[in-house]
Design an enzyme around this catalytic site. Structure first.
Site, PDB file in Angstrom:
ATOM      1  N   GLY A 270      38.559  38.554  40.589  1.00  0.00           N
ATOM      2  CA  GLY A 270      39.351  37.962  39.353  1.00  0.00           C
ATOM      3  C   GLY A 270      39.847  39.218  38.538  1.00  0.00           C
ATOM      4  O   GLY A 270      40.507  38.864  37.433  1.00  0.00           O
ATOM      5  N   ALA A 271      39.827  40.321  38.926  1.00  0.00           N
ATOM      6  CA  ALA A 271      40.602  41.218  37.904  1.00  0.00           C
ATOM      7  C   ALA A 271      41.882  41.113  37.889  1.00  0.00           C
ATOM      8  O   ALA A 271      42.726  41.182  36.553  1.00  0.00           O
ATOM      9  CB  ALA A 271      40.115  42.591  38.510  1.00  0.00           C
ATOM     10  N   GLY A 272      42.455  40.971  39.084  1.00  0.00           N
ATOM     11  CA  GLY A 272      44.089  40.635  38.913  1.00  0.00           C
ATOM     12  C   GLY A 272      44.298  39.641  38.111  1.00  0.00           C
ATOM     13  O   GLY A 272      45.573  39.457  37.713  1.00  0.00           O
ATOM     14  N   ASP A 273      43.512  38.484  38.128  1.00  0.00           N
ATOM     15  CA  ASP A 273      43.930  37.181  37.648  1.00  0.00           C
ATOM     16  C   ASP A 273      43.860  37.635  35.938  1.00  0.00           C
ATOM     17  O   ASP A 273      44.409  36.795  35.289  1.00  0.00           O
ATOM     18  CB  ASP A 273      42.857  36.029  38.148  1.00  0.00           C
ATOM     19  CG  ASP A 273      42.721  35.982  39.670  1.00  0.00           C
ATOM     20  OD1 ASP A 273      43.950  36.003  40.159  1.00  0.00           O
ATOM     21  OD2 ASP A 273      42.031  35.478  40.193  1.00  0.00           O
TER      22      ASP A 273
END
Length: 334
Positions: A270-273
């Site tokens: 979820g870091a990229g999101d």
């Protein structure tokens, strides 16, 4: 078939809304870090799915956001609708299907740093979204229409995806694309590359990870000349995220890089999101940042902070930061 009529944020009369399209699912993450899926002693249930993560990331930071997609009319599907509602995301574009299950994914970050995925979609409800089920009025309200590539894999969802893009573009939205490569879901690497690139020329903003850059270009490098192989004249902004090394940015007039923040990583899911949600929310606040390099760097520093914070907790949606947490990290780093 049930359409979920809900808009917990109220109708957004202004055009300042991100509409995120695609899959929402349940991620199961190991209770112990650094193990393979087979070795995991147990799993924690964590809501996820990249486009839904982006929607909630925008909302957590105080922005207006809607999610468009399809879930199973089952315990998990109803739970995910409740999570959208609790986070202030407009869910009037969500359809529930009594004939299909909500998708599941088992996700781990092994000790060697490689992520491992196992998906249960056979087919899952998100794959069965049709053009007729799209909430076109909601899509037309988008200032930014965001999507990934997983919804391109099979019909009828692929046609629904293309129709939604077309309607958003005609209504004046910026199109934001994060391919979010998940090779195990595609019939082959060749088809993944072809389908992901098939809609490349329509986006205004594209974000790829370093791994996706290498996959799409066939080059084992993240140097500028390699990234520029993905540049197209239609693009306003191309971004390459580099994990803990920050990100690179490319526009028609300038390019550069922005460092990330040093944090104790637990789970990178979820870091990229979080990064994308922060980016899109800020662009809506001040579109001039796309033409002003100093403003863009400030915006990307904020987005990097959101991505970094998300890696400090397990799961995607549970780990997405609020505005106070982001400002605290930025201040602390000074």
């Amino acid at each position: 078939m049930v359409t979920v009529n809900g808009d917990s944020t109220g109708t957004v009369a202004s055009s300042g809304m991100v509409v995120s399209f695609g899959e929402m699912l349940i991620d199961f993450v190991p209770t112990e870090a650094g193990v393979s899926l087979a070795e995991a002693p147990g799993f924690l249930k964590a809501p996820g799915g990249a486009p839904a993560n982006v929607a909630i990331a925008v909302a957590r930071l105080g922005g207006h956001c809607a999610f468009v997609g399809k879930l199973g009319d089952d315990e998990f599907g109803r739970m995910l609708v409740a999570i959208l509602r609790e986070n202030g995301v407009d869910y009037s574009g969500v359809t529930l299907d009594s004939g299909a299950r909500t998708a599941l994914a088992f996700v781990t970050l092994r000790a060697d740093g490689e992520r491992e995925f196992m998906f249960y979609r056979n087919p899952s409800a998100d794959m069965l979204l049709t053009e007729a089920e799209l909430n076109l009025d909601l899509i037309r309200k988008a200032a930014v229409f965001h999507y990934g590539s997983i919804s391109l894999i099979t019909e009828p969802c692929r046609s629904a995806h293309l129709k939604a893009m077309e309607v958003a573009k005609q209504a004046g939205a910026l199109l934001s694309y994060d391919p979010n490569l998940r090779l195990p879901l595609w019939p082959s690497a060749k088809e993944a590359r072809e389908k992901i690139l098939s809609i490349w020329d329509q986006a205004d903003i594209i974000k790829v990870s370093d791994v996706e850059l290498e996959f799409l270009t066939g080059e084992d490098s993240v140097e500028d000349e390699v990234a520029m192989k993905l540049w197209r004249p239609n693009l306003t902004l191309l971004l390459v995220t580099l994990g803990e090394k920050g990100c690179k940015y490319y526009t028609k007039d300038f390019h550069g890089s922005v460092e990330s923040f040093s944090v104790k990583q637990v789970d990178t899911t979820g870091a990229g999101d979080a990064f994308v949600g922060a980016l899109l929310g800020k662009i809506i606040e001040d579109p001039s940042a796309l033409q002003d390099e100093e403003k863009l760097k400030e915006l990307l520093r904020f987005a990097n902070a959101c991505g970094a914070i998300t890696t400090t907790k397990k799961g995607a949606i549970p780990a997405l930061p609020n505005l106070a947490e982001v400002l605290q990290l930025i201040e602390w780093a000074k």
